[in-house]
Scaffold this active site. Structure first.
Site, PDB file in Angstrom:
ATOM      1  N   LEU A 172       6.736  97.215  42.238  1.00 57.97           N
ATOM      2  CA  LEU A 172       7.945  97.577  42.978  1.00 57.97           C
ATOM      3  C   LEU A 172       8.828  96.360  43.247  1.00 57.97           C
ATOM      4  CD1 LEU A 172       6.438 100.145  45.510  1.00 57.97           C
ATOM      5  CD2 LEU A 172       7.805 100.616  43.462  1.00 57.97           C
ATOM      6  N   TRP A 181      -1.462  91.911  49.920  1.00 56.38           N
ATOM      7  CA  TRP A 181      -0.849  90.598  50.187  1.00 56.38           C
ATOM      8  C   TRP A 181      -0.071  90.650  51.497  1.00 56.38           C
ATOM      9  CZ3 TRP A 181       3.782  88.274  46.960  1.00 56.38           C
ATOM     10  CH2 TRP A 181       4.087  86.996  47.445  1.00 56.38           C
ATOM     11  N   LYS A 201      15.151 100.937  49.240  1.00 53.82           N
ATOM     12  CA  LYS A 201      15.454 100.858  50.674  1.00 53.82           C
ATOM     13  C   LYS A 201      16.363  99.679  51.039  1.00 53.82           C
ATOM     14  CE  LYS A 201      11.074 103.129  51.748  1.00 53.82           C
ATOM     15  NZ  LYS A 201       9.722 102.996  52.346  1.00 53.82           N
ATOM     16  N   ARG A 214      10.883  86.127  50.460  1.00 55.13           N
ATOM     17  CA  ARG A 214      11.949  86.761  49.683  1.00 55.13           C
ATOM     18  C   ARG A 214      13.322  86.189  50.036  1.00 55.13           C
ATOM     19  NH1 ARG A 214      10.180  92.948  50.674  1.00 55.13           N
ATOM     20  NH2 ARG A 214       9.807  92.013  52.713  1.00 55.13           N
ATOM     21  N   GLN A 230       4.160 103.520  54.128  1.00 49.69           N
ATOM     22  CA  GLN A 230       4.605 102.751  52.966  1.00 49.69           C
ATOM     23  C   GLN A 230       3.841 103.091  51.699  1.00 49.69           C
ATOM     24  OE1 GLN A 230       4.358  98.644  54.380  1.00 49.69           O
ATOM     25  NE2 GLN A 230       6.543  98.660  54.850  1.00 49.69           N
ATOM     26  N   TYR A 259       0.522  93.637  39.222  1.00 48.64           N
ATOM     27  CA  TYR A 259       0.949  93.504  40.606  1.00 48.64           C
ATOM     28  C   TYR A 259       2.467  93.444  40.708  1.00 48.64           C
ATOM     29  CZ  TYR A 259       1.584  88.266  40.468  1.00 48.64           C
ATOM     30  OH  TYR A 259       1.992  86.972  40.218  1.00 48.64           O
ATOM     31  N   TYR A 261      -4.704  85.426  51.287  1.00 51.06           N
ATOM     32  CA  TYR A 261      -3.775  86.332  51.965  1.00 51.06           C
ATOM     33  C   TYR A 261      -4.028  86.275  53.477  1.00 51.06           C
ATOM     34  CZ  TYR A 261      -2.851  88.528  47.387  1.00 51.06           C
ATOM     35  OH  TYR A 261      -2.511  88.786  46.077  1.00 51.06           O
ATOM     36  N   ALA A 267       1.335  97.768  50.730  1.00 50.05           N
ATOM     37  CA  ALA A 267       1.724  98.436  51.973  1.00 50.05           C
ATOM     38  C   ALA A 267       1.103  97.680  53.129  1.00 50.05           C
ATOM     39  CB  ALA A 267       1.262  99.885  51.982  1.00 50.05           C
ATOM     40  N   ARG A 268       1.818  97.629  54.245  1.00 52.42           N
ATOM     41  CA  ARG A 268       1.243  96.984  55.430  1.00 52.42           C
ATOM     42  C   ARG A 268       1.429  97.788  56.707  1.00 52.42           C
ATOM     43  NH1 ARG A 268       5.139  91.867  56.974  1.00 52.42           N
ATOM     44  NH2 ARG A 268       7.098  92.647  56.106  1.00 52.42           N
TER      45      ARG A 268
END
Length: 314
Positions: free
Chosen positions: A208, A21, A216, A229, A287, A205, A57, A282-283
């Site tokens: 985390l 995503w 972090k 977010r 990550q 999904y 996405y 991860a992107r």
């Protein structure tokens, strides 16, 4: 890495899948294509063979990046499981709405096949329930696509028990992809037991919690423009501070086990009966590296109890 078979399909999936995503950039404040490609390569090098994406996405960008990464890595088609999603429509102003009509799905599957550079999609999923389209119509077109060899496994995402029941009256259902993490346990009430009972794979999904369980974040953490977010309640004010306190306690517990809080959180998801796969998003390189520490161990009853104590409402 751990592997298992998705019930009723013969498809061998890695129990940690790469979630893409964020790679698409939409609602994540953009993306760097080079970094995204390297992140996918890193996942493949670790033995992650399952990649989950979606047409919406980045409005096709995530699927294109996945295809580019696989091509550059020269990955044999039978060595990777590609899961993608359909049933969302958008315009050039990035307005998005649900559309699981047969005509829309037929259009989307062709576009996804083209972007992904494949002849068959391993796991095809309805992204969100569409209240304007009868579920039976959506399920029937999936059966047709399977017969035509364009998809292998029939999946849904964010479906509740009643919606899965409606689907199963018309077509087999191999998987459901719901959100599931220590901070979001809603599926334990009904969706997870239903999937266990009927042999439906669960691809969890956001294990985390959109980065919250990476350990972090601090109270000073802010999110860039375009990152959704910034508007989520769990990342705001006292709720955010309360969540961070819990993460700090989980981090200490994980350290006692020689693990990171992210590894602990994803292991917890994988250890829940009925969960097939956990998606690790991860992107950029680095990550996904922690996912290597998820495999090969399980939580003891004592650790489970400590986690439950930490997660109780304050």
């Amino acid at each position: 890495m751990e592997y298992t078979i998705l019930d009723g399909t013969g498809i061998r999936v890695s129990r940690v899948a790469l979630g893409t995503w964020a790679i698409g950039g939409w609602l994540w404040g953009g993306t760097d294509v080079g970094d995204a490609v390297r992140a996918i390569h890193e996942a493949l090098d670790m033995g992650i063979t399952t990649i989950d994406t979606a047409a919406v996405y980045g409005f096709g960008l995530s699927e294109e990046i996945v295809a580019r990464a696989l091509a550059e890595k020269k990955v044999a088609r039978d060595q990777v499981v590609i899961a993608t999603k359909c049933g969302m429509e958008w315009d050039d102003k990035e307005n998005v709405w649900r559309n699981s009509s047969p005509s829309r799905i037929r259009k989307e599957v062709e576009e996804s096949l083209r972007r992904l550079r494949v002849e068959t999609i391993d796991i095809y999923q309805v992204h969100w329930p569409d209240p304007k389209t009868p579920i039976a119509e959506t399920a029937e077109v999936f059966v047709q696509l399977q017969r035509e060899g364009k998809i292998r496994a029939l999946g849904v995402s964010n479906y509740d028990v009643q919606q899965m029941d409606e689907w199963r009256k018309v077509a087999p259902l191999h998987s459901n992809q719901p959100p599931y993490s220590l901070f979001d346990r809603r599926i334990e009430a009904d969706v997870l037991p239903y999937c266990r009972q009927h042999g439906i794979g669960v691809l969890a999904y956001s294990p985390l919690a959109r980065g919250l369980l990476t350990g972090k974040f601090t109270e000073a953490t802010t999110f860039p423009p375009g990152d959704s977010r910034a508007d989520e309640p769990r990342f705001q004010g006292e709720a955010f501070r309360r969540n961070l306190r819990k993460v700090e306690q989980l981090k200490s517990l994980a350290a006692e086990l020689g693990k990171t809080v992210a590894q602990l959180a994803v292991r917890w998801v994988l250890d829940q009966p009925g969960v097939t796969v956990a998606l690790w998003g991860a992107r950029r390189p680095g990550q996904i590296a922690e996912a290597a520490g998820v495999a090969g161990w399980t939580l003891t009853d004592d650790v489970r109890q400590k986690i439950e104590a930490i997660m109780r409402p304050e």
